[in-house]
Design a protein around this motif. Structure first.
Motif, PDB file in Angstrom:
ATOM      1  N   GLU A 109      -8.742   2.934   1.009  1.00 62.60           N
ATOM      2  CA  GLU A 109      -8.974   1.612   0.420  1.00 62.60           C
ATOM      3  C   GLU A 109      -7.683   0.796   0.418  1.00 62.60           C
ATOM      4  OE1 GLU A 109     -10.772   0.020  -3.802  1.00 62.60           O
ATOM      5  OE2 GLU A 109      -9.116   1.459  -3.883  1.00 62.60           O
ATOM      6  N   TRP A 110      -6.579   1.431   0.068  1.00 63.08           N
ATOM      7  CA  TRP A 110      -5.282   0.740   0.015  1.00 63.08           C
ATOM      8  C   TRP A 110      -4.820   0.312   1.413  1.00 63.08           C
ATOM      9  CZ3 TRP A 110      -0.690   2.412   2.301  1.00 63.08           C
ATOM     10  CH2 TRP A 110       0.459   1.673   1.973  1.00 63.08           C
ATOM     11  N   VAL A 111      -4.861   1.218   2.375  1.00 64.09           N
ATOM     12  CA  VAL A 111      -4.340   0.887   3.702  1.00 64.09           C
ATOM     13  C   VAL A 111      -5.188  -0.196   4.368  1.00 64.09           C
ATOM     14  CG1 VAL A 111      -5.588   2.517   5.210  1.00 64.09           C
ATOM     15  CG2 VAL A 111      -3.200   1.941   5.691  1.00 64.09           C
ATOM     16  N   ALA A 112      -6.464  -0.277   3.999  1.00 63.05           N
ATOM     17  CA  ALA A 112      -7.330  -1.309   4.571  1.00 63.05           C
ATOM     18  C   ALA A 112      -6.927  -2.714   4.134  1.00 63.05           C
ATOM     19  CB  ALA A 112      -8.789  -1.049   4.180  1.00 63.05           C
ATOM     20  N   GLN A 113      -6.023  -2.789   3.159  1.00 62.86           N
ATOM     21  CA  GLN A 113      -5.517  -4.085   2.706  1.00 62.86           C
ATOM     22  C   GLN A 113      -4.146  -4.393   3.313  1.00 62.86           C
ATOM     23  OE1 GLN A 113      -6.736  -4.880  -1.621  1.00 62.86           O
ATOM     24  NE2 GLN A 113      -7.269  -2.732  -1.347  1.00 62.86           N
ATOM     25  N   ASN A 114      -3.844  -3.730   4.439  1.00 61.57           N
ATOM     26  CA  ASN A 114      -2.787  -4.141   5.373  1.00 61.57           C
ATOM     27  C   ASN A 114      -1.358  -4.097   4.829  1.00 61.57           C
ATOM     28  OD1 ASN A 114      -4.482  -5.017   7.753  1.00 61.57           O
ATOM     29  ND2 ASN A 114      -5.373  -6.293   6.145  1.00 61.57           N
ATOM     30  N   PRO A 115      -0.822  -2.883   4.616  1.00 62.88           N
ATOM     31  CA  PRO A 115       0.599  -2.792   4.251  1.00 62.88           C
ATOM     32  C   PRO A 115       1.484  -3.350   5.367  1.00 62.88           C
ATOM     33  CG  PRO A 115      -0.283  -0.634   4.854  1.00 62.88           C
ATOM     34  CD  PRO A 115      -1.454  -1.560   4.746  1.00 62.88           C
ATOM     35  N   ALA A 116       2.710  -3.684   5.016  1.00 63.81           N
ATOM     36  CA  ALA A 116       3.603  -4.369   5.954  1.00 63.81           C
ATOM     37  C   ALA A 116       3.886  -3.538   7.200  1.00 63.81           C
ATOM     38  CB  ALA A 116       4.903  -4.741   5.251  1.00 63.81           C
TER      39      ALA A 116
END
Length: 609
Positions: A153-160
């Motif tokens: 869920e977190w990575v799907a929100q596009n880390p830098a």
């Protein structure tokens, strides 16, 4: 479609999941003041709380409840992309995706959801949280809901490290990039890939933290299988910042969970993490989609076996309810709505109440007569003095809600506790009544020659907004304005982003979020469509959004509201009234003020025996 407000998103199409995206309103946008009537009679609902009522020992009963949010076709399992995130899609998938750690009550209060898991604040500064998912929480295929799903869920929100170019995010996620690149750049942490307990560390305090983690869950194990690796390997790829592998997972996330109309995705692709699941063969293109009770749900089961969502134009909802083709409707609340419903007599029951959606007129600061380069504050005030807000409320809203009043704040609603205190600190009431003499004087002061063309843009068709513009024109044209109705079907996609209007008329849907307004009123913010810029407002939002202290929130809200009035960002008009009607005798149908709509507790609905 309805456009909502988000705590961290860019402008997006909105809907009903817990992280309710930042946004604008729809033609049919429509608390604590709920009332229920049967055929026009007066029987009050028995439960007085704003949370989900504890119904005791529930056993799923046979039956099919029919409901509709509109005519738009369902798009598939992943309704979290920037292209699929809408009210119509999420009202369905919110019954299938895991509920998460929190939910909104009927008045916007945020409640814990211990059936899914618990959260403990480890540290407030910097903010650190420990999440524990229920031991028996599983997807309908038996795979555990665990750390892997929340990391995905977190990575799907596009880390830098994955999406260094903010204009080209790898995941086409509705929330954009701010959460991972600003608030939680390192992601959730756990002792193992399948742990039930994990921690989330914020860079600083963030008041809307309850609305992020657990709101966008999709099954990591399915994405892993679809790209030929294990769930453990997917977790390791994320932790190793393996761009190639995660990009392949993103490609599936973006496209693999979408469907052609009528094609129900297979259970192994689209498992349920909630009380309902997609029924095999239950989607008829252009007509309806049916959800069935999930037999593997670990907690309180669904009360009724099936819910069918009909794709039906809102203009036909009243008739469909009377005919029995729908059991529950939530029509636009116009002055004609209640008489039409009351005429159905004892066949139905009606609920009315306030909502957290509010109407407003916003000025265009980027160009045109109301910009500071032309007519400026004087002309904006002149327009505010001639807009007949009280007449609008009296003619269009009070026939539905007798207690309706002019709305004089933007971040607090008339039925909320701090409303009077905020308004008293921020606004002196000068625009509550029409003052044509003052309007004429200010037009002269502005130096703009009359007649002054004012195009009011909105998403058409919308009879209530058309009626508002007629009332505004009747008043404001008397002092030198030439108000024109500039409604268009593509207003949100064309005229609004292009700045092709003088005044924009639409609604923001509030939710219980604390800092979402920063995305609307701050300089260069994604949803600051009119180009407003004010250092005092920017600083106040920065302070508010970095604090967990309710006193700080209240203090900064007063500053923001006063500055928005003093510089006249725009003109709030009224909070939308809400109406729900349903088949007589149904149980646990409850109107809500929030943007989740009446389906917020659909798992508790029961047909009359």
């Amino acid at each position: 479609m309805k456009i909502r407000r988000t705590a961290q998103a860019a402008a997006v199409l909105a809907a009903g999941s817990l992280v309710l995206a930042a946004c604008t309103s729809s033609p049919d946008d429509s608390s604590s003041d709920d009332q229920t009537t049967a055929g026009g009679g007066g029987s009050e609902g028995s439960y007085e709380g704003t949370d989900k009522e504890d119904l005791g020992d529930i056993q799923t009963v046979e039956g099919d409840i029919f409901y509709s949010t509109g005519q738009d076709e369902f798009t598939g399992y992943n309704t979290l992309t920037a292209d699929t995130y809408s009210t119509y899609n999420n009202v369905i998938m919110d019954r299938v995706r895991p509920e998460g750690f929190f939910y909104f009550g009927t008045d916007g209060t945020i409640y814990e959801n211990p059936e899914f898991g618990t959260v403990e604040i480890v540290s407030e500064e910097p903010l650190s949280l420990e999440y524990t998912i229920a031991d028996d929480a599983v997807w309908s295929d038996g795979n555990a809901i665990d750390y892997a799903d929340l990391l995905f869920e977190w990575v799907a929100q596009n880390p830098a490290w994955l999406s260094p170019d903010p204009e080209s995010p790898v995941f086409n996620h509705v929330s954009g990039i701010d959460y991972t690149q600003t608030n939680v750049p390192e992601g959730p942490k756990a002792d193992s890939w399948d742990a039930k307990t994990f921690t989330v560390d914020y860079v600083e305090q963030y008041p809307d933290w309850r609305l992020v983690t657990g709101a966008y869950i999709l099954p990591a194990h399915v994405a892993a299988e679809q790209i030929g690796i294990t769930e453990e390997e997917l977790v390791q790829a994320i932790l190793d910042e393996d761009v190639e592998t995660v990009t392949r997972a993103a490609e599936f996330w973006n496209e693999g969970w979408l469907s052609s109309p009528g094609e129900v995705p297979a259970p192994e692709i689209a498992p349920s993490g909630n009380r309902y699941q997609l029924m095999e063969g239950g989607w008829t293109a252009g007509q309806s989609i049916t959800l069935e009770a999930n037999p593997n749900y670990w907690g309180t089961p669904a009360a009724t076996e099936n819910i069918t969502f009909r794709f039906l134009d809102a203009s036909g909802h009243n008739q469909a309810l009377e005919n029995g083709d729908l059991n529950i409707i939530e029509p636009q609340a116009t002055q004609d709505t209640l008489p039409q419903l009351e005429a159905m007599g004892d066949l139905i029951e009606i609920q009315t109440g306030s909502t957290l959606t509010w109407e407003h007129l916003d000025f265009n600061f980027n160009n045109g007569v109301f910009s500071d380069e032309e007519g400026g504050l004087a002309l904006r005030e002149a327009f505010a003095y001639c807009v007949p807000r009280q007449q609008i409320v009296d003619n269009l809203i009070k026939p539905i809600d007798a207690e309706a009043e002019i709305m004089n704040a933007r971040e607090v609603f008339p039925f909320q506790e701090n409303y009077d205190e905020v308004v008293e600190a921020a606004y002196d009431g000068r625009f509550d009544e029409v003052n044509l003499e003052e309007a004429e004087s200010l037009i002269a002061e502005s130096g703009i020659a009359t007649p002054i063309d004012v195009r009011i843009g909105y998403s058409a068709p919308n009879p209530r907004r058309q009626a508002q513009i007629e009332l505004i024109k009747s008043s404001c044209d008397q002092v030198g304005f030439n108000v024109t109705d500039a409604g268009s079907a593509d207003f949100f996609s064309n005229a609004l982003p292009a700045g092709d209007y003088e005044v924009a008329l639409f609604a923001w849907a509030g939710s219980g979020q604390i800092a979402s307004g920063q995305n609307i009123y701050s300089t260069d913010a994604p949803q600051n469509y009119g180009g407003y810029s004010n250092e005092t407002v920017d600083e106040a939002w920065t302070t508010l959004a970095a604090s967990l202290d309710e006193e700080v929130h209240l203090e900064q809200t007063k500053i923001i509201e006063q500055e928005l009035w003093d510089t006249l960002y725009g003109i709030p008009v009224f909070a939308h009234p809400g109406v729900v009607a349903h088949t007589a005798g149904m149980e646990n149908v409850r109107h809500t003020a929030t943007q989740n709509q009446v389906a917020w507790n659909a798992e508790q609905w029961l047909l009359a025996e």
